[in-house]
Motif scaffolding. Sequence first.
Motif, PDB file in Angstrom:
ATOM      1  N   GLY A  10       0.826  -1.198   0.000  1.00  0.00           N
ATOM      2  CA  GLY A  10       0.000   0.000   0.000  1.00  0.00           C
ATOM      3  C   GLY A  10       0.852   1.236   0.000  1.00  0.00           C
ATOM      4  O   GLY A  10       2.050   1.178  -0.285  1.00  0.00           O
ATOM      5  N   SER A  11       0.222   2.339   0.320  1.00  0.00           N
ATOM      6  CA  SER A  11       0.915   3.621   0.359  1.00  0.00           C
ATOM      7  C   SER A  11       1.049   4.082   1.799  1.00  0.00           C
ATOM      8  O   SER A  11       0.105   3.963   2.583  1.00  0.00           O
ATOM      9  CB  SER A  11       0.133   4.659  -0.455  1.00  0.00           C
ATOM     10  N   VAL A  12       2.200   4.628   2.111  1.00  0.00           N
ATOM     11  CA  VAL A  12       2.464   5.085   3.472  1.00  0.00           C
ATOM     12  C   VAL A  12       3.403   6.285   3.393  1.00  0.00           C
ATOM     13  O   VAL A  12       4.167   6.418   2.431  1.00  0.00           O
ATOM     14  CB  VAL A  12       3.077   3.946   4.312  1.00  0.00           C
ATOM     15  N   GLN A  13       3.329   7.129   4.381  1.00  0.00           N
ATOM     16  CA  GLN A  13       4.256   8.263   4.435  1.00  0.00           C
ATOM     17  C   GLN A  13       5.579   7.825   5.047  1.00  0.00           C
ATOM     18  O   GLN A  13       5.643   6.858   5.821  1.00  0.00           O
ATOM     19  CB  GLN A  13       3.652   9.401   5.247  1.00  0.00           C
ATOM     20  N   ALA A  14       6.624   8.554   4.704  1.00  0.00           N
ATOM     21  CA  ALA A  14       7.935   8.271   5.290  1.00  0.00           C
ATOM     22  C   ALA A  14       7.830   8.272   6.812  1.00  0.00           C
ATOM     23  O   ALA A  14       7.153   9.120   7.398  1.00  0.00           O
ATOM     24  CB  ALA A  14       8.951   9.298   4.817  1.00  0.00           C
ATOM     25  N   LYS A  43      14.985  -0.097 -11.802  1.00  0.00           N
ATOM     26  CA  LYS A  43      16.134  -0.739 -11.161  1.00  0.00           C
ATOM     27  C   LYS A  43      15.985  -2.249 -11.180  1.00  0.00           C
ATOM     28  O   LYS A  43      14.915  -2.787 -11.431  1.00  0.00           O
ATOM     29  CB  LYS A  43      16.287  -0.246  -9.732  1.00  0.00           C
ATOM     30  N   GLY A  44      17.062  -2.925 -10.890  1.00  0.00           N
ATOM     31  CA  GLY A  44      17.032  -4.371 -10.832  1.00  0.00           C
ATOM     32  C   GLY A  44      16.454  -4.874  -9.523  1.00  0.00           C
ATOM     33  O   GLY A  44      16.233  -4.116  -8.576  1.00  0.00           O
ATOM     34  N   ARG A  45      16.185  -6.161  -9.469  1.00  0.00           N
ATOM     35  CA  ARG A  45      15.638  -6.759  -8.261  1.00  0.00           C
ATOM     36  C   ARG A  45      16.704  -6.828  -7.174  1.00  0.00           C
ATOM     37  O   ARG A  45      17.864  -7.127  -7.439  1.00  0.00           O
ATOM     38  CB  ARG A  45      15.119  -8.157  -8.571  1.00  0.00           C
ATOM     39  N   GLU A  46      16.276  -6.575  -5.950  1.00  0.00           N
ATOM     40  CA  GLU A  46      17.188  -6.541  -4.805  1.00  0.00           C
ATOM     41  C   GLU A  46      16.671  -7.463  -3.706  1.00  0.00           C
ATOM     42  O   GLU A  46      15.473  -7.436  -3.374  1.00  0.00           O
ATOM     43  CB  GLU A  46      17.275  -5.104  -4.275  1.00  0.00           C
ATOM     44  N   THR A  90      10.315   2.305  -1.705  1.00  0.00           N
ATOM     45  CA  THR A  90       9.267   2.145  -2.708  1.00  0.00           C
ATOM     46  C   THR A  90       9.634   1.100  -3.738  1.00  0.00           C
ATOM     47  O   THR A  90      10.769   1.067  -4.221  1.00  0.00           O
ATOM     48  CB  THR A  90       9.000   3.490  -3.401  1.00  0.00           C
ATOM     49  N   GLY A  91       8.675   0.253  -4.087  1.00  0.00           N
ATOM     50  CA  GLY A  91       8.917  -0.746  -5.113  1.00  0.00           C
ATOM     51  C   GLY A  91       7.902  -1.853  -5.053  1.00  0.00           C
ATOM     52  O   GLY A  91       7.011  -1.867  -4.186  1.00  0.00           O
ATOM     53  N   GLY A 115       3.792 -10.473  -6.379  1.00  0.00           N
ATOM     54  CA  GLY A 115       4.250  -9.172  -5.927  1.00  0.00           C
ATOM     55  C   GLY A 115       3.145  -8.308  -5.348  1.00  0.00           C
ATOM     56  O   GLY A 115       1.965  -8.465  -5.679  1.00  0.00           O
ATOM     57  N   THR A 116       3.547  -7.396  -4.482  1.00  0.00           N
ATOM     58  CA  THR A 116       2.638  -6.406  -3.913  1.00  0.00           C
ATOM     59  C   THR A 116       3.353  -5.063  -3.902  1.00  0.00           C
ATOM     60  O   THR A 116       4.531  -4.979  -3.548  1.00  0.00           O
ATOM     61  CB  THR A 116       2.172  -6.838  -2.506  1.00  0.00           C
ATOM     62  N   GLN A 117       2.653  -4.025  -4.313  1.00  0.00           N
ATOM     63  CA  GLN A 117       3.282  -2.706  -4.472  1.00  0.00           C
ATOM     64  C   GLN A 117       3.349  -1.973  -3.137  1.00  0.00           C
ATOM     65  O   GLN A 117       2.359  -1.908  -2.400  1.00  0.00           O
ATOM     66  CB  GLN A 117       2.496  -1.870  -5.483  1.00  0.00           C
ATOM     67  N   VAL A 118       4.497  -1.398  -2.882  1.00  0.00           N
ATOM     68  CA  VAL A 118       4.705  -0.553  -1.710  1.00  0.00           C
ATOM     69  C   VAL A 118       5.168   0.817  -2.186  1.00  0.00           C
ATOM     70  O   VAL A 118       6.121   0.913  -2.959  1.00  0.00           O
ATOM     71  CB  VAL A 118       5.759  -1.170  -0.767  1.00  0.00           C
ATOM     72  N   THR A 119       4.469   1.842  -1.748  1.00  0.00           N
ATOM     73  CA  THR A 119       4.827   3.211  -2.121  1.00  0.00           C
ATOM     74  C   THR A 119       4.988   4.039  -0.854  1.00  0.00           C
ATOM     75  O   THR A 119       4.070   4.104  -0.035  1.00  0.00           O
ATOM     76  CB  THR A 119       3.753   3.832  -3.013  1.00  0.00           C
TER      77      THR A 119
END
Length: 122
Positions: A10-14, A43-46, A90-91, A115-119
Motif C-alpha cells: 500500500g501507500s504510506v508516508q515516510a 532498477k534491478g531486483r534486490e 518504494t517498489g 508481488g505487492t506494491q509498496v509506495t
Amino acid sequence: QVQLEESGGGSVQAGGSLRLSCVVSGFTYSSYCMGWFRQAPGKGREGVATIDSDGSTTYVDSVKGRFIISKDNAKNTLYLQMNMMKAEDTGMYYCAADALYGPCGEFEYNFWGQGTQVTVSP
C-alpha cells in the motif's frame, strides 16, 4: 504445485510502517529458504531479507534495524514488518521460496509470488 501469494502492500508516508504477508502453499521442503525481494522502478531486483528453516535471518544493509522478517509455520505464512520506512523503500515486493541449496541470499529462487506494491511518500 507451489504457490505464493503476497498481501499487505500500500501507500504510506515516510516514517510509517507496513506489514507484508506471503501465504505459501504446496511447499514441502523441510530445509528451505524464504525471502523478500523488491524492485524499484527502473532498477534491478534486490534481496531485502531472508529466513531459513532454522529461523536464521539475513538483511540487506539498507533495511537493517528497520525491517523484520519472520514466519509462522502453523499458518504457512512469511512476513515482512517494515518500520521507519523511507521513500527509497518504494517498489514491488515479492516473496520467494526454495529448498536450502546454500546460504539463503546466494542463489536464485525457483518459486515466486506475483508481488505487492509498496509506495512511500516523502
